[in-house]
Design a protein around this motif. Structure first.
Motif, PDB file in Angstrom:
ATOM      1  N   ILE A  61      77.056   1.173  10.015  1.00 22.18           N
ATOM      2  CA  ILE A  61      77.051   2.582   9.880  1.00 22.18           C
ATOM      3  C   ILE A  61      75.951   3.691   9.770  1.00 22.18           C
ATOM      4  O   ILE A  61      76.395   5.080  10.074  1.00 22.18           O
ATOM      5  N   ILE A  62      75.283   3.446   8.964  1.00 22.12           N
ATOM      6  CA  ILE A  62      73.489   4.462   8.500  1.00 22.12           C
ATOM      7  C   ILE A  62      73.137   4.811   9.916  1.00 22.12           C
ATOM      8  O   ILE A  62      72.698   5.227   9.774  1.00 22.12           O
ATOM      9  N   PHE A  84      63.630   6.167  16.382  1.00 22.42           N
ATOM     10  CA  PHE A  84      64.996   5.648  16.950  1.00 22.42           C
ATOM     11  C   PHE A  84      64.380   4.455  15.661  1.00 22.42           C
ATOM     12  O   PHE A  84      64.862   3.842  14.480  1.00 22.42           O
ATOM     13  N   LEU A  85      62.961   4.111  16.565  1.00 21.22           N
ATOM     14  CA  LEU A  85      63.046   2.083  16.082  1.00 21.22           C
ATOM     15  C   LEU A  85      62.326   2.806  14.299  1.00 21.22           C
ATOM     16  O   LEU A  85      62.071   2.091  13.889  1.00 21.22           O
ATOM     17  N   ILE A  86      61.494   4.105  14.614  1.00 23.29           N
ATOM     18  CA  ILE A  86      60.702   4.554  13.856  1.00 23.29           C
ATOM     19  C   ILE A  86      61.865   4.410  11.743  1.00 23.29           C
ATOM     20  O   ILE A  86      61.864   4.079  10.857  1.00 23.29           O
ATOM     21  N   SER A  87      62.750   5.301  12.788  1.00 22.23           N
ATOM     22  CA  SER A  87      63.850   5.333  11.356  1.00 22.23           C
ATOM     23  C   SER A  87      64.796   3.639  11.271  1.00 22.23           C
ATOM     24  O   SER A  87      65.194   2.970   9.579  1.00 22.23           O
ATOM     25  N   MET A  88      64.204   2.806  12.157  1.00 24.13           N
ATOM     26  CA  MET A  88      65.232   1.347  11.914  1.00 24.13           C
ATOM     27  C   MET A  88      64.466   0.750  11.006  1.00 24.13           C
ATOM     28  O   MET A  88      64.813   0.218  10.037  1.00 24.13           O
ATOM     29  N   ALA A  89      63.223   1.214  11.302  1.00 23.04           N
ATOM     30  CA  ALA A  89      62.048  -0.161  10.430  1.00 23.04           C
ATOM     31  C   ALA A  89      61.627   0.403   8.959  1.00 23.04           C
ATOM     32  O   ALA A  89      62.159  -0.412   8.325  1.00 23.04           O
ATOM     33  N   ALA A  90      62.225   1.659   9.002  1.00 24.79           N
ATOM     34  CA  ALA A  90      62.455   1.941   7.478  1.00 24.79           C
ATOM     35  C   ALA A  90      63.367   1.948   6.873  1.00 24.79           C
ATOM     36  O   ALA A  90      63.645   1.245   5.989  1.00 24.79           O
ATOM     37  N   LEU A  91      64.615   1.544   7.406  1.00 25.60           N
ATOM     38  CA  LEU A  91      65.790   1.059   6.731  1.00 25.60           C
ATOM     39  C   LEU A  91      66.329  -0.050   6.345  1.00 25.60           C
ATOM     40  O   LEU A  91      66.522  -0.814   5.544  1.00 25.60           O
ATOM     41  N   VAL A  92      65.354  -1.071   7.781  1.00 24.39           N
ATOM     42  CA  VAL A  92      64.877  -2.451   7.362  1.00 24.39           C
ATOM     43  C   VAL A  92      64.351  -2.426   6.126  1.00 24.39           C
ATOM     44  O   VAL A  92      65.039  -3.361   5.295  1.00 24.39           O
ATOM     45  N   ALA A  93      63.259  -2.107   5.593  1.00 24.31           N
ATOM     46  CA  ALA A  93      62.271  -1.909   4.827  1.00 24.31           C
ATOM     47  C   ALA A  93      62.935  -1.612   3.418  1.00 24.31           C
ATOM     48  O   ALA A  93      63.294  -2.271   2.297  1.00 24.31           O
ATOM     49  N   ILE A  94      64.002  -0.932   3.828  1.00 22.83           N
ATOM     50  CA  ILE A  94      64.485  -0.181   1.810  1.00 22.83           C
ATOM     51  C   ILE A  94      65.925  -1.233   2.042  1.00 22.83           C
ATOM     52  O   ILE A  94      66.145  -2.122   1.069  1.00 22.83           O
ATOM     53  N   CYS A  95      66.629  -1.764   3.696  1.00 21.45           N
ATOM     54  CA  CYS A  95      67.702  -3.088   3.481  1.00 21.45           C
ATOM     55  C   CYS A  95      66.995  -4.230   1.940  1.00 21.45           C
ATOM     56  O   CYS A  95      67.560  -4.960   0.897  1.00 21.45           O
TER      57      CYS A  95
END
Length: 287
Positions: A61-62, A84-95
């Motif tokens: 969803i995110i 997109f990849l930078i945003s995904m890397a940030a999402l993985v770090a937050i998770c």
């Protein structure tokens, strides 16, 4: 692309392509439900995989929101992929940070287990690679795609929230009442004659099937003529606000979001959007 008008029709190729993967998943789940083989070790892997899907659904969803922002900021394939990849890397770090806060040092033990990566990594890589490939070869109207992803992301969030609460409580209470009626011989329900564990597995699979069917419908809706003419998402009505305990202010915000989507679909200039999460944070700070 010409602006959507009253005669704007459904984008059938886009809808059918979007429904392809969900149809395969739903067919497999229905087959497992109709022909249960709980003694088969592979059935356990299916159920473990479904449990792993729960946090992955939240991440997906995110990801829809990230893809929406990516297409809204689209300037070139390289820029979009980098965004997109930078945003995904940030999402993985937050998770990972959230998982560490919940699990502590046990998180590293779970990450060291190959079984964890077996359930999480393949679907995550497939989704990320699919998004990257689409961005690399994208040559269409990025405003239209952003509007579709915006509606899909908000609808997917509403559907996931409804699936987490209060629907499970309603299902559990209903099953409990039916079981009590069956035990008192008021009604006869053959399904309750089976072993309790098998019944729970069947209910869990049935719930997952309904969830994925509903999600496929709301994702496919953004390709319909109704959405392309109005910009309104499927779960943006007052009834959904009532079920999820939302205020009337949410309905007004949804009307503004629908107007923005319609402008994006028509190729008109729009102001920077305020996403659902940003709106919630704003209301929290004001209160």
């Amino acid at each position: 692309m010409r602006p959507p008008g009253p005669d704007e029709g459904t984008d059938w190729p886009g809808m059918l392509l979007t429904l392809l993967i969900p149809a395969v998943l739903i067919t497999g789940l229905i087959y497992l439900l109709v022909e249960p083989r709980w003694e088969d070790p592979e059935s356990g892997e299916w159920l473990d995989g479904l449990v792993a899907v729960i946090p992955l659904e939240f991440v997906r969803i995110i990801m829809l929101s990230i893809l929406r922002d990516t297409y809204r900021e689209y300037a070139s394939p390289r820029q979009a992929v980098r965004f997109f990849l930078i945003s995904m890397a940030a999402l993985v770090a937050i998770c990972l940070a959230m998982a560490f806060a919940a699990m502590g040092w046990r998180l590293f033990g779970a990450l060291a287990d190959a079984q964890t990566w077996r359930f999480i990594l393949p679907p995550l890589l497939i989704v990320v690679l699919d998004a990257v490939i689409n961005l690399v070869f994208f040559r269409g109207d990025h405003g239209r795609v952003a509007a579709q992803l915006d509606a899909a992301a908000d609808d997917a969030e509403s559907w996931f929230g409804l699936a987490c609460y209060p629907t499970p409580i309603v299902v559990i209470v209903t099953i409990g009442l039916l079981f009590a009626l069956h035990a008192s011989q008021v009604v006869s329900i053959p399904a309750f004659d089976r072993a309790t564990l098998d019944l729970l597995r069947s209910v869990f699979l049935g719930y997952a099937i309904v969830y994925f069917i509903g999600k496929a419908i709301i994702i496919a809706h953004v390709y319909t003529g109704h959405f392309l003419r109005t910009g309104r998402r499927l779960l943006g009505g007052r009834w959904m606000n009532f079920l999820r305990g939302k205020s009337a202010q949410t309905a007004a915000e949804e009307a503004q979001a629908a107007d923005r989507r319609l402008r994006e679909l028509r190729g008109e200039p729009v102001e920077p959007a305020v996403g659902a999460r940003q709106r919630r944070r704003r209301r929290g700070s004001e209160s």
